[in-house]
Design an enzyme around this catalytic site. Structure first.
Site, mmCIF file in Angstrom:
data_model
loop_
_atom_site.group_PDB
_atom_site.id
_atom_site.type_symbol
_atom_site.label_atom_id
_atom_site.label_comp_id
_atom_site.label_asym_id
_atom_site.label_seq_id
_atom_site.Cartn_x
_atom_site.Cartn_y
_atom_site.Cartn_z
ATOM 1 N N SER A 1 0.863 -1.192 0.000
ATOM 2 C CA SER A 1 0.000 0.000 0.000
ATOM 3 C C SER A 1 0.888 1.227 0.000
ATOM 4 O O SER A 1 1.981 1.210 0.574
ATOM 5 C CB SER A 1 -0.883 0.031 1.244
ATOM 6 O OG SER A 1 -1.474 1.314 1.399
ATOM 7 N N TYR B 1 -2.747 -0.857 9.789
ATOM 8 C CA TYR B 1 -2.686 -1.227 8.374
ATOM 9 C C TYR B 1 -1.312 -0.887 7.802
ATOM 10 O O TYR B 1 -0.690 -1.714 7.115
ATOM 11 C CB TYR B 1 -3.790 -0.495 7.635
ATOM 12 C CG TYR B 1 -3.879 -0.763 6.148
ATOM 13 C CD1 TYR B 1 -4.415 -1.954 5.664
ATOM 14 C CD2 TYR B 1 -3.462 0.196 5.221
ATOM 15 C CE1 TYR B 1 -4.519 -2.186 4.296
ATOM 16 C CE2 TYR B 1 -3.562 -0.035 3.857
ATOM 17 C CZ TYR B 1 -4.094 -1.234 3.396
ATOM 18 O OH TYR B 1 -4.198 -1.457 2.050
#
Ligand code: NDP
Length: 248
Positions: free
Chosen positions: A143, A157
């Site tokens: 990401s 995350y």
């Protein structure tokens, strides 16, 4: 288009979103593809994707396997090897995004995030690598938040996606002698169920991009296909941003 004819690909989380685009692209480039999903509600979509691929002359399998369950991930890889052959291209795509203030994050949130986003890739890699042919490819979906969190509420995350960078660099060193490459692709905002382009967060995300719009799943699939194909053979241990210039 890359030439993946005769290659076997295994993709986690292939029923929807970025994973489904990767499955379609690798198959279009010639690979036989097995992919996982978890939700009973995705079973019909997964089978429809299998039919789509077999209609193109590919061998295809959809396997229900929860990435939170290490044994299920290992079995999914082993089933793929038994039915389609050794995995040439492993794509760890399945992931979850649990967001919120760090004070609200529970130990269970931490463990679920790490189990699905980090442990499952590790388990799949371990299961696939022994029989992976020389010249194989391992591609992890990270990401843009791994390199720069950029806003509040994403610590868990971001931690999980940063862990994939270290895992990938280590793999590049472990497997390079066999010509096996390992890379991380870091998507920016991509229009999927996880992050819809018409969702509450969309405007604030677009505001910090260089290209002022969401990307599409096929943008990530294109980078994965490049890394999977012959042109990607000298790229390893790398973090490749496909993020609309989030990191710029
Ligand atoms: P979606 O939520 O739209 O799709 C997730 C896919 O992963 C589905 O196929 C889903 O299966 C599967 N999946 C989810 N949890 C599990 C699990 N426990 N076990 C097995 N499969 C599972 O996500 P995206 O396509 O948006 O994201 C794909 C990857 O890209 C993720 O790793 C995500 O972190 C990353 N990413 C996405 C970005 C974005 O903006 N969309 C940005 C940066 C990174 P099912 O259909 O059965 O539920």
């Amino acid at each position: 288009m890359q030439n993946l004819t005769g290659k076997v690909a295994f993709v986690t989380g292939g029923s929807r979103g970025i994973g489904a685009a990767i499955v379609r692209r690798l198959a279009a480039d010639g690979a036989d593809v097995a992919f996982t999903y978890v939700s009973a509600s995705s079973a019909a979509a997964a089978q429809a994707l299998v039919q789509e691929l077999t209609g193109q002359g590919r061998r295809a399998r959809a396997i229900q396997a929860d990435s939170a369950d290490a044994d299920a991930v290992r079995r999914a890889v082993e089933d793929t090897i038994r039915e389609l052959g050794p995995v040439d291209v492993l794509v760890n795509n399945a992931g979850i995004f649990l967001a919120g203030p760090i004070g609200d994050a529970s130990l269970e949130d931490y463990e679920r995030t790490m189990d699905i986003n980090v442990r499952a890739p590790f388990v799949a890699i371990r299961a696939a690598q022994a029989s992976m042919p020389d010249g194989g490819r391992i591609i992890n979906i990270g990401s843009c938040l791994a390199g720069r969190a950029g806003r509040a509420g994403v610590a868990l995350y971001a931690a999980s996606k940063s862990a994939l960078v270290g895992l990938t660099q280590g793999l590049a060193r472990d497997l390079g002698a066999r010509g096996i490459t390992a890379n991380v692709v870091h998507p920016g905002p991509i229009d999927t169920d996880m992050n819809p382009a018409d969702g509450d967060r969309a405007a604030s995300l677009v505001a910090v991009l260089s290209l002022p719009h969401y990307g599409e799943s096929r943008d990530i699939a294109g980078m994965v296909a490049f890394l999977a194909g012959p042109d990607g053979r000298y790229v390893t241990g790398a973090s490749l941003a496909v993020d609309g210039g989030y990191a710029a």
